[in-house]
Enzyme design. Structure first.
Site, PDB file in Angstrom:
ATOM      1  N   ASP A   1      28.941  34.815  44.028  1.00 60.11           N
ATOM      2  CA  ASP A   1      29.754  35.847  44.677  1.00 60.11           C
ATOM      3  C   ASP A   1      29.045  36.780  45.660  1.00 60.11           C
ATOM      4  OD1 ASP A   1      32.263  36.912  45.168  1.00 60.11           O
ATOM      5  OD2 ASP A   1      32.158  38.369  43.539  1.00 60.11           O
TER       6      ASP A   1
ATOM      7  N   ASP B   1      36.940  34.758  38.102  1.00 60.66           N
ATOM      8  CA  ASP B   1      36.611  36.105  37.644  1.00 60.66           C
ATOM      9  C   ASP B   1      37.188  36.366  36.251  1.00 60.66           C
ATOM     10  OD1 ASP B   1      35.607  36.278  40.156  1.00 60.66           O
ATOM     11  OD2 ASP B   1      36.952  37.866  40.866  1.00 60.66           O
TER      12      ASP B   1
ATOM     13  N   ASP C   1      32.033  40.763  36.903  1.00 59.78           N
ATOM     14  CA  ASP C   1      31.449  41.816  37.736  1.00 59.78           C
ATOM     15  C   ASP C   1      31.135  43.037  36.878  1.00 59.78           C
ATOM     16  OD1 ASP C   1      31.668  40.655  40.403  1.00 59.78           O
ATOM     17  OD2 ASP C   1      33.844  40.772  40.085  1.00 59.78           O
TER      18      ASP C   1
ATOM     19  N   HIS D   1      26.757  43.124  43.191  1.00 57.10           N
ATOM     20  CA  HIS D   1      27.322  42.888  44.522  1.00 57.10           C
ATOM     21  C   HIS D   1      28.646  43.616  44.787  1.00 57.10           C
ATOM     22  CE1 HIS D   1      28.652  39.516  41.899  1.00 57.10           C
ATOM     23  NE2 HIS D   1      29.828  39.791  42.460  1.00 57.10           N
TER      24      HIS D   1
HETATM   25 ZN   LIG Z   1      31.712  39.362  41.847  1.00 59.15          ZN
END
Ligand SMILES: [Zn+2]
Length: 1155
Positions: A291, A428, A179, A576
């Site tokens: 995701d 992740d 992320d 996101h």
């Molecule tokens: Zn994510």
């Protein structure tokens, strides 16, 4: 000598123009003749002969002066178009004669080619083996029975012999989900995790050529690339060329698909792909989105246009996943709702289980699959929550472990139509340490070796990239490998989208549609400024190139770097966990700071480019970074505060204000600037005065500033162009002060500082109403909120009632948070503890009613103009719920439309998706994301709410629509964020409300999965999201003549939107601009079933045809190549000569060289 030669050239040019005009006139008349015989008969034969004669002469001239003619032709066409579309009037003096007299040259009825209406009127035909998501929702019971080991599914069984003839192919795809900001900021993640993942990747993939890995986020990859040496870069390139490393999607981020706008979705994909092309020479072909919280068909379309063949999605409602598993429709060709020629099909794989982590990807049983996540081996930092740990694979356990894993693979494969199974292997921020690479790759390789060496198992297992999987799967399904158009009968076609997502129980992810709305608005502002900056910069660069002598001090490279940084910051925010509002507080601040700086920087690019473009004498150009020639009229003091208007000093010397129109058609819209005096005149560039309104600047509800005044006037600005106005101090009849009426129940009002204005505070009850040429509104004198609306077109009155509502959160264990909306039932009506203060403003340019409650300041405004701006009610809210506990505030609009359970929301501002409110679903399931609009309709009317920021919206009752404006939540909602949402800001949001009369509707409308806004609605949305941009000449700047700038030969067709004109980065070192730009066009789909009266549009439609060679005034299009959306692919057809043609809804990109 030189002068006389110039004169001769000029004289002959004029001659040519005159003759050519006659030619064109004839051409025009002949055209009319064929269309309308009656018209032509009026022409005398003699006249025709005369004209014929002139044409003969012209043709002789043409032969002699071919080159001059070619140049002049552009100007003539320009002139003709101007006369035709009313741009001929050089300034706004002619039309600002007060209310109803505005824009006399605009045609009352917008002429629309019938052919342009066929698209939206086309009947919908369902394809065989077609899956329409709207129908699926009708079908599902949304029960939630316990499915056993696969909790949300069912027991999967198989027959051992199923693979005897065709062995099972297993592709284990190692991946790491990074992320770009969530619990940590982008930079912190990079430092702590991502750089190590990528560094280890180079080493560990090189150790064994059978190992594979995929990567998505180019924001991280490019940052890492900048920090590694050339040797390592070569090592990466060789991994890519050997097929061990695949870039999947390759956008700047893995974007959210609910709250994003397609401008930014394209921009971040383009930025990633351009980076890949320059540095890696890679062209991704498969999308990977494990995701994002729900999936949009817009993203499928964009990937298809970028040349992708395949895509993968994960977060889909568990009931839909189960249904698709039973039907074996988890793999399908995703087709756009409107597509009737299969041109938008893209092969999509939907992951069947709960999550993308290892426990939920090898097969249906997480307890088993977790044992094959070798990072969880005993002694490590993480373990298996199902309490059975993995075992290292050894000679003694391998047979048992291989069979156990194969059982899961086989069960998973039973959900699909081919005997190829995909097993992602990652989570992740995985693979940070060398040890983890060894654990996963060694143990899996042993399992594969065992499986593959036992023919009785009928399996071939291996590491693969996501494209390796799709290649094998396509082959097995009998789908042509390129996937260009042919659709295999073995796979279904699906249309629709995957909102609103629920991962379990009644946990619908509809909260994030609104979370952190301050930043959702900031994002939209950056999008609008960035687009304006890109276009003006590209135009300035082309004009400078054309002028030949490049002004050495135009900051071309410096500005390009600012643009690049802004593209990347905007791109990052599409992630996101960014635009969704689901990051930690300090991560939100990091994003906000990036957006804030980028807004400042792209404003500089706008100002610098506009400076060059409006300068009468380009030789006088002088770039002084410490004192820019122009200045924006507003400043945002900090990343978390609202922009403030700067007060322009107006004196006896005219002060020029340059106004940019970022929209695609010539436009007349209101511009508001703050000035230091109430006595001010607005003049055009030619010195004619323009009518204007002076209103108070309210510092408090009833306290006016004595130092600043609002000056509002209608500016007329050509498409993508710049107009010049001047402000001078002095008395002016055409500048009128606004008149104020204040109301408050119970009285006790005193108004201060408004000496220049007429203010009345009636003691008796009064009715409150404002009006313009199109509308009259009635506002309740007690609540201060809109109640009724009259369309002056036919005098009809309609109930349109605005209310504010509160939602609380449920008292059960799981409560609303950043992701989830779990309300405590229906909303309750908001009522202020104090009666609201109502301020009614009336003036020649606009009238409005502002109502101040404790938590909201709400304004409804009408512009006193005929046309687009006059047709809609503008709504501004400033929301402040910082003192609340577990409260969400909504604006609800209740109308008398009989819309039943049907409503419509846009997807990413690109398309409209019909929705149904389902009573059998919980309230929060009926909320959907809106980026630019939602509407309701019945047989005779459509009520549209246009929005300038993405929010969550619903239509819970017939005739009703509501949007959540802000949410304050005291707890985490157990999706990993670990905090509530308590960093609320003073948040502004804007809307427009448009009530349109419908022509009789088509018959099968009820079942149609497509719907389109009207042209007026499209235009109104553009006006709302792209307001005119005023820039004042800085006080220190030397006075020099400024000339208006019209970059286009005419307004582009009404349904064509220039998404971007984006200068492409040079291949040379240094990151400066090349001489090419990407022109991205979108032909909007629109519904013709509405009145075309008084739209104010100065354009027409052309059945999608645009003559690119003639699009730009003064500029020559040197190269023009159609390319894929993100410039990666150039089709065989090569250069286009003249005209291009876009299908309705199509987005097309062209590589242009302008000078
Ligand atoms: Zn994510």
């Amino acid at each position: 000598m030189k002068l006389s030669r110039q004169f001769t050239v000029f004289g002959s040019a004029i001659f040519c123009v005159v003759v050519f005009s006659l030619y064109l006139m004839l051409d025009h008349l002949q055209l009319d003749h064929t269309k309308n015989p009656g018209n032509g008969e009026r022409l005398q034969n003699g006249q025709l002969l005369l004209l014929q004669d002139k044409i003969d002469r012209l043709e002789r001239l043409l032969a002699e002066n071919n080159e001059i003619i070619a140049n002049i032709r552009d100007s003539v066409i320009n002139l003709r178009e101007s006369v035709k579309d009313g741009r001929g009037m050089p300034d706004s003096g002619n039309f600002s004669q007060g209310g109803s007299e505005l824009l006399p040259s605009v045609p009352l009825v917008l002429p629309i080619d019938k052919g342009d209406c066929q698209f939206s009127a086309r009947l919908y035909s369902k394809v065989a083996d077609g899956v329409q998501m709207l129908d699926i929702y009708d079908l599902l019971s949304f029960d939630n029975p316990d499915g056993g080991v696969w909790k949300q599914g069912y027991d999967i069984t198989y027959d051992e012999s199923e693979w005897d003839n065709e062995p099972l192919q297993v592709f284990v795809v190692p991946h790491s989900h990074n992320d770009p900001g969530w619990i940590k900021t982008f930079d912190d993640y990079y430092r702590d995790q991502t750089q190590h993942i990528l560094n280890n990747m180079v080493v560990k993939l090189h150790e064994d050529s059978r190992r594979k890995f995929i990567w998505s986020e180019i924001s991280y990859f490019s940052k890492w690339w900048d920090n590694i040496d050339e040797q390592k870069r070569d090592a990466v390139r060789s991994l890519v060329s050997r097929g061990q490393l695949e870039i999947a999607t390759g956008g700047w981020v893995m974007p959210d698909e609910a709250s994003t706008h397609y401008f930014a979705l394209i921009d971040q994909l383009l930025e990633g792909h351009q980076w890949l092309e320059r540095n890696l020479g890679v062209k991704p072909k498969t999308g990977w989105a494990v995701d994002p919280f729900g999936h949009s068909s817009t993203q499928a379309y964009l990937l298809k246009q970028a040349g992708f063949s395949n895509m993968l999605i994960q977060r889909v409602h568990y009931s839909v996943k189960k249904h698709f598993s039973i039907q074996k429709t988890l793999e399908f060709f995703w087709r756009q709702n409107w597509d009737q020629d299969q041109s938008t099909d893209i092969l999509c794989h939907m992951m069947p289980f709960y999550s993308y982590d290892v426990p939920h990807t090898c097969g249906p049983d997480p307890k088993i699959c977790c044992q094959f996540d070798f990072k969880r081996l005993p002694g490590g930092r993480i373990s298996c929550p199902w309490r059975v740990p993995p075992q290292p694979i050894t000679d003694s356990n391998i047979q048992q472990r291989a069979v156990m894993l194969l059982d899961q693979y086989r069960k998973k494969s039973k959900l699909f139509r081919t005997k190829v199974v995909l097993a992602p292997l990652g989570d992740d921020f995985r693979y940070t340490e060398a040890l983890e690479w060894d654990q996963q790759f060694h143990n899996y390789q042993r399992l594969f070796d065992y499986m593959n060496s036992h023919p009785e198992l009928h399996v071939k297992a291996q590491f693969g990239t996501i494209s390796d999987y799709f290649e094998a799967m396509r082959k097995a399904a009998g789908v042509d490998p390129s996937g260009a158009s042919a659709v295999a009968p073995s796979l279904p076609i699906l249309s629709g989208d995957f909102f609103t997502y629920a991962d379990r129980d009644d946990h619908y992810w509809s909260g994030f549609f609104t979370s952190r709305p301050f930043y959702k608005r900031l994002d939209r502002m950056l999008e609008s400024y960035l687009r304006a900056a890109e276009i003006l910069y590209s135009l300035a660069l082309a004009h400078i190139q054309k002028a030949g002598d490049k002004p050495s001090d135009f900051p071309a490279v410096e500005n390009y770097k600012l643009l690049t940084a802004a593209r990347r910051n905007l791109g990052l925010f599409q992630h996101h966990d960014a635009i969704t509002g689901t990051g930690k507080d300090w991560v939100v601040v990091d994003y906000g700071t990036r957006l804030f700086h980028s807004i400042l920087n792209v404003k500089r690019v706008i100002v610098d480019s506009a400076h060059w473009l409006v300068l009468g004498n380009k030789k006088a150009y002088n770039h002084d970074p410490s004192n820019p020639f122009l200045q924006m009229d507003d400043v945002q003091p900090a990343q978390d505060s609202l922009p403030r208007k700067t007060v322009l000093k107006v004196g006896a010397q005219p002060r020029p204000v340059v106004v940019h129109n970022p929209t695609d058609q010539i436009r007349v819209s209101a511009v508001t600037v703050y000035v230091n005096t109430p006595r001010v005149r607005v003049l055009t560039a030619q010195g004619q005065s323009v009518s204007a309104q002076i209103s108070a600047v309210w510092e408090g509800t009833t306290q006016a500033s004595t130092e600043a005044y609002q000056l509002t006037f209608f500016a007329q600005v050509p498409s993508l162009g710049l107009a010049v106005y001047q402000l001078v101090e002095g008395a002016e009849l055409r500048t009128s002060e606004a008149k104020y009426v204040f109301l408050k129940q119970g009285g006790g009002l005193s108004v201060s500082g408004a000496e220049h204005f007429s203010v009345s505070i009636p003691q008796e009850p009064v009715s409150v109403s404002i009006e313009n040429p199109h509308l009259q509104l009635w506002i309740s004198p007690s609540t201060g909120l809109l109640e009724r609306l009259k369309l002056k077109e036919d005098g009809s009155e309609h109930q349109v009632k605005v209310e504010f509502m509160w939602y609380g959160t449920t008292s059960s264990k799981d409560k609303s948070g950043a992701y989830l909306f779990l309300p405590d039932g229906e909303a309750t009506r908001y009522s202020s503890s104090q009666p609201p203060v109502i301020r009614v403003t009336k003036g020649p340019v606009y009238s409005e009613v502002t109502t101040t409650f404790t938590h909201v300041t709400h304004t409804v405004r009408l512009y006193n103009i005929k046309g687009t701006d006059g047709q809609a009610v503008e709504i501004f809210n400033t929301v402040d719920i910082r003192g609340e506990i577990n409260h969400e505030i909504a604006m609800r609009i209740t109308s008398d439309l009989n819309s039943q359970d049907r409503f419509f929301t846009d997807l990413n501002g690109f398309q409209v998706q019909p929705r149904r409110t389902l009573a059998r679903l919980p309230l929060q399931a009926n909320f959907y994301p809106i980026s630019t609009m939602m509407y309701l309709q019945d047989s005779s009317r459509r009520l549209t709410l246009l929005t300038a920021q993405s929010l969550g919206a619903a239509s819970l009752k017939s005739g009703q629509m509501e949007v959540i404006l802000d949410r304050r939540l005291n707890q985490d909602d157990n999706r990993g964020l670990g905090q509530g949402v308590l960093d609320n800001k003073l948040t502004a949001n804007s809307f427009r409300l448009l009530l349109e009369k419908r022509l009789p509707a088509v018959e099968n409308e009820k079942i149609s999965p497509v719907s389109y806004p009207s042209l007026l609605s499209h235009t109104s949305e553009m006006y709302l999201n792209h307001p005119l941009i005023p820039m004042a000449m800085s006080l220190g700047s030397a006075t020099m003549p400024l000339v208006p700038f019209s970059p286009l030969t005419s307004s582009v067709p009404c349904d064509i939107h220039i998404v971007n004109l984006r200068t492409i980065q040079s291949k040379e070192e240094g990151g400066g601009p090349s001489d090419q730009a990407a022109l991205i066009l979108h032909r909007k789909g629109f519904d013709c079933g509405f009145s075309n009266m008084n739209t104010g549009l100065l354009c027409t439609t052309t059945r999608g045809k645009v003559n690119l060679r003639k699009l730009f005034a003064e500029l020559t299009v040197r190269g023009m190549t159609p390319v894929s959306l993100t410039l990666m692919h150039t089709p065989q057809s090569g250069q286009i000569q003249q005209e291009i043609s876009l299908k309705p809804m199509e987005i097309s990109t062209y590589r242009l060289q302008l000078s």
